[in-house]
Design a protein around this motif. Structure first.
Motif, PDB file in Angstrom:
ATOM      1  N   HIS A  33       0.872  -1.178   0.000  1.00 51.22           N
ATOM      2  CA  HIS A  33       0.000   0.000   0.000  1.00 51.22           C
ATOM      3  C   HIS A  33       0.906   1.224   0.000  1.00 51.22           C
ATOM      4  CE1 HIS A  33      -3.373  -2.614   0.891  1.00 51.22           C
ATOM      5  NE2 HIS A  33      -2.752  -3.074   1.957  1.00 51.22           N
ATOM      6  N   ASP A  34       0.670   2.177  -0.884  1.00 50.01           N
ATOM      7  CA  ASP A  34       1.569   3.322  -0.964  1.00 50.01           C
ATOM      8  C   ASP A  34       1.198   4.453  -0.012  1.00 50.01           C
ATOM      9  OD1 ASP A  34      -0.673   4.294  -2.170  1.00 50.01           O
ATOM     10  OD2 ASP A  34       0.258   4.741  -4.109  1.00 50.01           O
ATOM     11  N   PHE A  35       0.188   4.225   0.816  1.00 54.91           N
ATOM     12  CA  PHE A  35      -0.179   5.230   1.807  1.00 54.91           C
ATOM     13  C   PHE A  35       0.097   4.687   3.206  1.00 54.91           C
ATOM     14  CE2 PHE A  35      -3.779   3.276  -0.387  1.00 54.91           C
ATOM     15  CZ  PHE A  35      -4.167   2.354   0.571  1.00 54.91           C
ATOM     16  N   SER A  36       0.077   5.586   4.186  1.00 56.72           N
ATOM     17  CA  SER A  36       0.460   5.214   5.544  1.00 56.72           C
ATOM     18  C   SER A  36      -0.657   4.479   6.273  1.00 56.72           C
ATOM     19  CB  SER A  36       0.856   6.465   6.335  1.00 56.72           C
ATOM     20  OG  SER A  36      -0.248   7.358   6.423  1.00 56.72           O
ATOM     21  N   LEU A  37      -0.273   3.773   7.314  1.00 60.45           N
ATOM     22  CA  LEU A  37      -1.227   3.088   8.182  1.00 60.45           C
ATOM     23  C   LEU A  37      -1.731   4.072   9.223  1.00 60.45           C
ATOM     24  CD1 LEU A  37      -2.654   0.534   9.181  1.00 60.45           C
ATOM     25  CD2 LEU A  37      -0.601  -0.010  10.498  1.00 60.45           C
ATOM     26  N   SER A  38      -3.039   4.163   9.342  1.00 59.32           N
ATOM     27  CA  SER A  38      -3.668   5.070  10.292  1.00 59.32           C
ATOM     28  C   SER A  38      -5.051   4.517  10.627  1.00 59.32           C
ATOM     29  CB  SER A  38      -3.800   6.478   9.703  1.00 59.32           C
ATOM     30  OG  SER A  38      -4.704   6.452   8.602  1.00 59.32           O
ATOM     31  N   GLU A  39      -5.799   5.250  11.424  1.00 53.21           N
ATOM     32  CA  GLU A  39      -7.157   4.824  11.753  1.00 53.21           C
ATOM     33  C   GLU A  39      -8.025   4.762  10.500  1.00 53.21           C
ATOM     34  OE1 GLU A  39      -9.154   6.370  15.252  1.00 53.21           O
ATOM     35  OE2 GLU A  39      -7.276   7.310  15.908  1.00 53.21           O
ATOM     36  N   ASP A  40      -7.716   5.583   9.509  1.00 48.97           N
ATOM     37  CA  ASP A  40      -8.518   5.615   8.283  1.00 48.97           C
ATOM     38  C   ASP A  40      -8.191   4.474   7.324  1.00 48.97           C
ATOM     39  OD1 ASP A  40      -9.828   7.951   9.078  1.00 48.97           O
ATOM     40  OD2 ASP A  40      -8.259   9.227   8.229  1.00 48.97           O
ATOM     41  N   THR A  41      -7.004   3.883   7.453  1.00 49.94           N
ATOM     42  CA  THR A  41      -6.578   2.852   6.496  1.00 49.94           C
ATOM     43  C   THR A  41      -6.389   1.484   7.126  1.00 49.94           C
ATOM     44  OG1 THR A  41      -4.226   3.385   6.799  1.00 49.94           O
ATOM     45  CG2 THR A  41      -5.422   4.585   5.072  1.00 49.94           C
ATOM     46  N   VAL A  42      -6.574   1.361   8.428  1.00 49.34           N
ATOM     47  CA  VAL A  42      -6.278   0.107   9.108  1.00 49.34           C
ATOM     48  C   VAL A  42      -7.161  -1.035   8.608  1.00 49.34           C
ATOM     49  CG1 VAL A  42      -7.862   0.509  11.041  1.00 49.34           C
ATOM     50  CG2 VAL A  42      -5.821  -0.918  11.378  1.00 49.34           C
ATOM     51  N   PHE A  43      -8.330  -0.718   8.070  1.00 49.37           N
ATOM     52  CA  PHE A  43      -9.224  -1.778   7.581  1.00 49.37           C
ATOM     53  C   PHE A  43      -8.586  -2.579   6.449  1.00 49.37           C
ATOM     54  CE2 PHE A  43     -10.012   1.719   4.713  1.00 49.37           C
ATOM     55  CZ  PHE A  43     -10.258   1.112   3.488  1.00 49.37           C
ATOM     56  N   LEU A  44      -7.595  -1.991   5.777  1.00 53.97           N
ATOM     57  CA  LEU A  44      -6.929  -2.681   4.679  1.00 53.97           C
ATOM     58  C   LEU A  44      -6.017  -3.806   5.156  1.00 53.97           C
ATOM     59  CD1 LEU A  44      -6.090   0.432   2.506  1.00 53.97           C
ATOM     60  CD2 LEU A  44      -7.676  -1.402   1.914  1.00 53.97           C
ATOM     61  N   ALA A  45      -5.794  -3.868   6.469  1.00 59.72           N
ATOM     62  CA  ALA A  45      -4.979  -4.949   7.026  1.00 59.72           C
ATOM     63  C   ALA A  45      -5.799  -6.216   7.232  1.00 59.72           C
ATOM     64  CB  ALA A  45      -4.365  -4.505   8.353  1.00 59.72           C
ATOM     65  N   LYS A  46      -7.097  -6.171   6.971  1.00 57.20           N
ATOM     66  CA  LYS A  46      -7.961  -7.327   7.169  1.00 57.20           C
ATOM     67  C   LYS A  46      -7.429  -8.522   6.370  1.00 57.20           C
ATOM     68  CE  LYS A  46     -12.822  -8.773   6.777  1.00 57.20           C
ATOM     69  NZ  LYS A  46     -12.978  -9.086   8.200  1.00 57.20           N
ATOM     70  N   GLY A  47      -7.332  -9.654   7.041  1.00 61.73           N
ATOM     71  CA  GLY A  47      -6.843 -10.862   6.399  1.00 61.73           C
ATOM     72  C   GLY A  47      -5.336 -11.018   6.412  1.00 61.73           C
ATOM     73  N   SER A  48      -4.637 -10.034   6.949  1.00 57.44           N
ATOM     74  CA  SER A  48      -3.171 -10.093   7.005  1.00 57.44           C
ATOM     75  C   SER A  48      -2.711 -10.739   8.306  1.00 57.44           C
ATOM     76  CB  SER A  48      -2.568  -8.688   6.900  1.00 57.44           C
ATOM     77  OG  SER A  48      -2.941  -8.067   5.696  1.00 57.44           O
ATOM     78  N   VAL A  51       1.666  -6.768   9.570  1.00 57.55           N
ATOM     79  CA  VAL A  51       1.786  -5.523   8.826  1.00 57.55           C
ATOM     80  C   VAL A  51       3.221  -5.032   8.960  1.00 57.55           C
ATOM     81  CG1 VAL A  51      -0.632  -4.848   9.073  1.00 57.55           C
ATOM     82  CG2 VAL A  51       1.034  -4.093  10.794  1.00 57.55           C
ATOM     83  N   CYS A  52       3.677  -4.341   7.935  1.00 53.78           N
ATOM     84  CA  CYS A  52       5.018  -3.763   7.942  1.00 53.78           C
ATOM     85  C   CYS A  52       4.876  -2.259   7.760  1.00 53.78           C
ATOM     86  CB  CYS A  52       5.856  -4.379   6.822  1.00 53.78           C
ATOM     87  SG  CYS A  52       7.531  -3.702   6.713  1.00 53.78           S
ATOM     88  N   VAL A  53       5.479  -1.497   8.669  1.00 57.27           N
ATOM     89  CA  VAL A  53       5.273  -0.046   8.668  1.00 57.27           C
ATOM     90  C   VAL A  53       6.605   0.680   8.759  1.00 57.27           C
ATOM     91  CG1 VAL A  53       2.988  -0.242   9.695  1.00 57.27           C
ATOM     92  CG2 VAL A  53       4.984  -0.003  11.184  1.00 57.27           C
ATOM     93  N   PHE A  54       6.532   2.011   8.507  1.00 60.54           N
ATOM     94  CA  PHE A  54       7.743   2.828   8.518  1.00 60.54           C
ATOM     95  C   PHE A  54       7.581   3.964   9.523  1.00 60.54           C
ATOM     96  CE2 PHE A  54      10.993   5.408   5.966  1.00 60.54           C
ATOM     97  CZ  PHE A  54      12.049   4.656   6.440  1.00 60.54           C
ATOM     98  N   VAL A  55       8.498   4.918   9.508  1.00 58.99           N
ATOM     99  CA  VAL A  55       8.607   5.903  10.584  1.00 58.99           C
ATOM    100  C   VAL A  55       7.392   6.814  10.727  1.00 58.99           C
ATOM    101  CG1 VAL A  55      11.119   5.925  10.580  1.00 58.99           C
ATOM    102  CG2 VAL A  55       9.895   7.461   9.053  1.00 58.99           C
ATOM    103  N   ASN A  56       6.678   7.089   9.644  1.00 61.79           N
ATOM    104  CA  ASN A  56       5.568   8.024   9.720  1.00 61.79           C
ATOM    105  C   ASN A  56       4.190   7.370   9.707  1.00 61.79           C
ATOM    106  OD1 ASN A  56       7.142  10.365   9.948  1.00 61.79           O
ATOM    107  ND2 ASN A  56       7.478  10.424   7.741  1.00 61.79           N
ATOM    108  N   ASP A  57       4.152   6.046   9.830  1.00 64.14           N
ATOM    109  CA  ASP A  57       2.871   5.379  10.057  1.00 64.14           C
ATOM    110  C   ASP A  57       2.473   5.586  11.508  1.00 64.14           C
ATOM    111  OD1 ASP A  57       2.229   3.781   7.513  1.00 64.14           O
ATOM    112  OD2 ASP A  57       4.317   3.283   7.862  1.00 64.14           O
ATOM    113  N   SER A  58       1.179   5.719  11.742  1.00 64.47           N
ATOM    114  CA  SER A  58       0.696   6.039  13.085  1.00 64.47           C
ATOM    115  C   SER A  58      -0.015   4.840  13.698  1.00 64.47           C
ATOM    116  CB  SER A  58      -0.263   7.236  13.021  1.00 64.47           C
ATOM    117  OG  SER A  58      -0.771   7.549  14.287  1.00 64.47           O
ATOM    118  N   LEU A  59       0.599   4.271  14.728  1.00 66.46           N
ATOM    119  CA  LEU A  59       0.038   3.081  15.366  1.00 66.46           C
ATOM    120  C   LEU A  59      -0.231   3.355  16.837  1.00 66.46           C
ATOM    121  CD1 LEU A  59       2.085   1.992  12.938  1.00 66.46           C
ATOM    122  CD2 LEU A  59       1.363  -0.207  13.831  1.00 66.46           C
TER     123      LEU A  59
END
Length: 347
Positions: A33-48, A51-59
């Motif tokens: 996914h070319d966008f960051s992980l956040s509350e708005d995008t976390v649903f895309l992790a369904k079935g995973s 997850v692999c994230v970088f410095v500016n992803d918000s967890l």
């Protein structure tokens, strides 16, 4: 096993695909996914499974809780820093969090020294002048680094690598770190922060961002620095009170500033905003100073580092799956909640 990579750039895909190609066929299915992980995008992790994230992803806690609900078992950081992850929430929900503790520390150290050299000798300004046919030297005067005192704040592997290079320039190297490193003691002397700041001609930050180091460079600590000090930050933006730094640049107390990180970088860095009006007035003010360099968090960005990041990230999840533990875990290793899609190989 399905691995969802967030904030994935073309270079991430290149090196992760290459690292994954050396594994048994179809063991890890990677989705980018070319966008960051956040509350708005976390649903895309369904079935995973991870997850692999970088410095500016918000967890934060809400994102971690949502990942757990979606069945995610592991959060893999493809960096050393972990200030963007709520580790307590991860432990509460039984998620593994693992980082890449060391990926070519020399790469970051070399970049820090490149910033020092560029800022000191004004090579960036000279390059632009010559392209316009201006060969005048006025305004490009630098200082000889040999014999100067360099203060290193944070003596992990990157800090030690930076100290080693600066000692090679003939500099006196001193450092502050609550947890002294035997490797640094061969290069210089430890000082308290109150002692280091007034002695240093150059201050370079290499410490992690945590509650005790947030805004370690502030109005009070800047006042203790030498007039004309050069300040370098290749670690985390939150180590600086940027407003205080701007005031010190305006008063000329700070003689030069080089940043590869910025406290408000998460909405800007790693993407092209050249066609937009950037709304961050503090960052834009920094770019107006002739004696300030701002880069886009690229100190790590070498072929060797990207290869090690990809290899170590995949090793982390393999180690966890095969043995139930991970040596790079930042949380207590939870029991694996096995599912049919999560393969376990014999080692």
């Amino acid at each position: 096993m399905k691995l969802s990579v967030f904030s994935g750039k073309p270079y991430d895909k290149k090196y992760f695909d290459a690292a994954n190609a050396t594994r048994p066929a179809s063991e890890i299915h990677i989705v980018y996914h070319d966008f960051s992980l956040s509350e708005d995008t976390v649903f895309l992790a369904k079935g995973s499974d991870a997850v692999c994230v970088f410095v500016n992803d918000s967890l934060g806690s809400a994102v971690v809780e949502a990942l757990a609900r979606e069945g995610v078992q592991a959060i893999l950081l493809r960096c050393a820093g972990f200030n963007n992850v709520d580790l307590d929430a991860a432990e509460k929900h039984g998620l593994l969090v693992a980082n890449v503790p060391s990926y070519s520390p020399e790469a970051v150290a070399e970049f820090a020294v490149a910033l020092i050299q560029t800022l000191n000798r004004n090579t960036h300004r000279a390059y632009n002048r010559v392209r316009e046919g201006n060969f005048a030297l006025d305004g490009l005067l630098g200082r000889t680094l040999h014999g100067k005192t360099v203060g290193i704040i944070g003596t992990g592997k990157i800090g030690v690598a930076t100290a080693r290079i600066m000692k090679g320039f003939g500099c006196r190297v001193i450092a502050y770190d609550p947890f002294p490193s035997p490797a640094f003691k061969e290069l210089g002397d430890y000082k308290s922060l109150e002692e280091l700041l007034p002695e240093s001609d150059i201050v370079s930050l290499h410490c992690p961002l945590m509650d005790s180091t947030r805004h370690i460079i502030n109005e009070q600590t800047i006042a203790k620095m030498k007039p004309g000090v050069m300040l370098i930050n290749t670690s985390r933006g939150g180590l600086l009170d940027t407003t205080a730094v701007i005031h010190a640049l305006k008063s000329k107390h700070i003689g030069g500033l080089a940043l590869d990180v910025y406290e408000g970088e998460s909405s800007l860095f790693y993407d092209d905003h050249s066609g937009e009006i950037i709304q961050d007035d503090i960052l834009m003010r920094l770019t107006t100073f002739h004696n300030a360099l701002v880069c886009g968090h690229q100190a790590f960005f070498t072929e060797e580092a990207l290869k090690e990041i990809a290899d170590c990230t995949l090793r982390n999840i393999e180690e966890y799956v095969t043995s139930g533990v991970c040596k790079n875990s930042l949380t207590k290793d939870p029991k694996i909640r096995r599912r049919d899609s999560l393969p376990v190989r014999n080692v």
